[in-house]
Design an enzyme around this catalytic site. Structure first.
Site, short mmCIF file in Angstrom:
data_model
loop_
_atom_site.label_atom_id
_atom_site.label_comp_id
_atom_site.label_asym_id
_atom_site.label_seq_id
_atom_site.Cartn_x
_atom_site.Cartn_y
_atom_site.Cartn_z
N ASN A 9 22.78 -17.98 -25.84
CA ASN A 9 21.54 -17.28 -25.52
C ASN A 9 20.37 -18.17 -25.93
OD1 ASN A 9 19.41 -15.55 -25.14
ND2 ASN A 9 19.86 -14.26 -26.92
N LYS A 11 17.26 -17.75 -25.27
CA LYS A 11 15.99 -17.01 -25.46
C LYS A 11 14.86 -17.73 -24.70
CE LYS A 11 17.76 -15.60 -29.91
NZ LYS A 11 17.53 -14.83 -31.10
N HIS A 96 19.60 -6.59 -25.88
CA HIS A 96 19.46 -7.46 -27.05
C HIS A 96 18.47 -6.82 -28.01
CE1 HIS A 96 18.41 -10.93 -29.52
NE2 HIS A 96 19.54 -11.47 -29.10
N GLU A 98 16.07 -7.96 -29.58
CA GLU A 98 14.67 -8.36 -29.32
C GLU A 98 14.08 -7.53 -28.18
OE1 GLU A 98 15.39 -12.58 -29.02
OE2 GLU A 98 15.97 -12.58 -31.13
N GLU A 168 25.80 -7.45 -32.80
CA GLU A 168 24.80 -8.33 -33.40
C GLU A 168 24.02 -7.57 -34.47
OE1 GLU A 168 23.88 -11.89 -30.71
OE2 GLU A 168 22.40 -10.34 -30.31
N GLY A 174 19.04 -14.94 -36.15
CA GLY A 174 17.99 -15.93 -36.39
C GLY A 174 17.56 -16.06 -37.85
N SER A 214 23.55 -15.75 -36.37
CA SER A 214 23.65 -16.97 -37.18
C SER A 214 25.03 -17.63 -37.11
CB SER A 214 23.24 -16.69 -38.62
OG SER A 214 21.86 -16.30 -38.66
#
Ligand code: PEP
Length: 255
Positions: A9, A11, A96, A98, A168, A174, A214
């Site tokens: 991914n 992003k 996701h 985000e 996730e 991140g 991560s």
């Protein structure tokens, strides 16, 4: 035996030129006969270039990071499932964290997107996961079950089998703070149990569940060695072709 699936991914990173250079290097590192499904998920603007580069690869497929649930029309700035299919996209990341936190996507919206993806024969990679506050409050299972039931509502068994789930934990995305293999395995086992309740055990046993948060070359092998971890959704480490190729190879060793 579930085939491992490792996705990159990117992003909001990578220009068209950077995409081209990445794939030129990455494809030198991975063979088509690895026995692992690999998905490159670039930004929309790089899909066409990535599609050209991946045209001759049977192991490496193309994915998108999001899509609208509407088929077409007055939705400025949105991209439809048909537009993605047109560029040879096979997978689409949906829900996701985000998108959920920064763009207000609810389980109901994600569910509409998951259904629209299946209608267009795109395979959704559905992301679920708890925040740190939810984990600290012992609410992991409740949060995962709500997200799974909400996002997968109304899907047939056939559609569930064509869906990839990505666990996730939001606190691991991140941050460099990876879930321990035990924490990840426990969440994956719970997700599989919930899939069995939603559909049946035979379906649950076949659905692939990725871990994301991560993942790096040095922790990938242990994570991918857990019984219910069938792949990885990789953010930061997927921007480097060598590092991502190492993670893909970690999936092969544990087959
Ligand atoms: C992600 O964006 O889905 C992700 C897991 O990111 P990272 O690997 O950087 O934590």
């Amino acid at each position: 035996m579930r085939k491992k699936i490792i996705a990159a991914n990117w992003k909001m990173n990578m220009t068209v030129g950077e995409t081209d250079a990445f794939l030129e290097n990455f494809l030198l590192e991975v063979n088509d006969d690895l026995g692992v499904d690999v998905v490159i998920v670039p930004p929309f603007t790089s899909l066409a270039k990535a599609g050209e580069r991946l045209a001759n690869s049977s192991a490496v497929k193309l994915g998108a990071q999001n899509m609208a649930f509407q088929k077409n029309g007055a939705f400025t700035g949105e991209i439809s499932a048909a537009m993605l299919r047109d560029l040879y996209v096979r997978y689409v990341v949906l829900g996701h964290s985000e998108r959920r936190t920064l763009f207000g996507e609810t389980d109901e919206i994600v569910n509409k997107k998951v259904k629209a993806a299946h209608e267009a024969s795109l395979k959704p990679i559905l992301c679920v996961g708890e925040t740190l506050a939810e984990r600290d409050a012992n609410r992991v299972e409740e949060v995962l079950e709500t997200q799974l039931r909400g996002s997968l509502a109304g899907l047939s068994s056939k559609e569930l089998l064509e869906t990839v789930i990505a666990y996730e934990p939001v606190w691991a995305i991140g941050t460099g703070r990876v879930a321990t293999p035990e924490q990840a395995q426990a969440a994956h086992a719970f997700i599989r149990k919930t899939l069995a309740a939603i559909a049946d055990q035979a379906v649950a046993d076949k659905v692939r569940i990725q871990y994301g948060g991560s993942v790096k070359p040095d922790n990938a092998k242990t994570l991918l060695g857990q019984p219910d971890i069938d792949g990885a959704l990789v953010g930061g480490a997927s921007l480097d072709p060598r590092a991502f190729a190492e993670i893909v190879k970690a999936g092969v060793v544990t087959e």
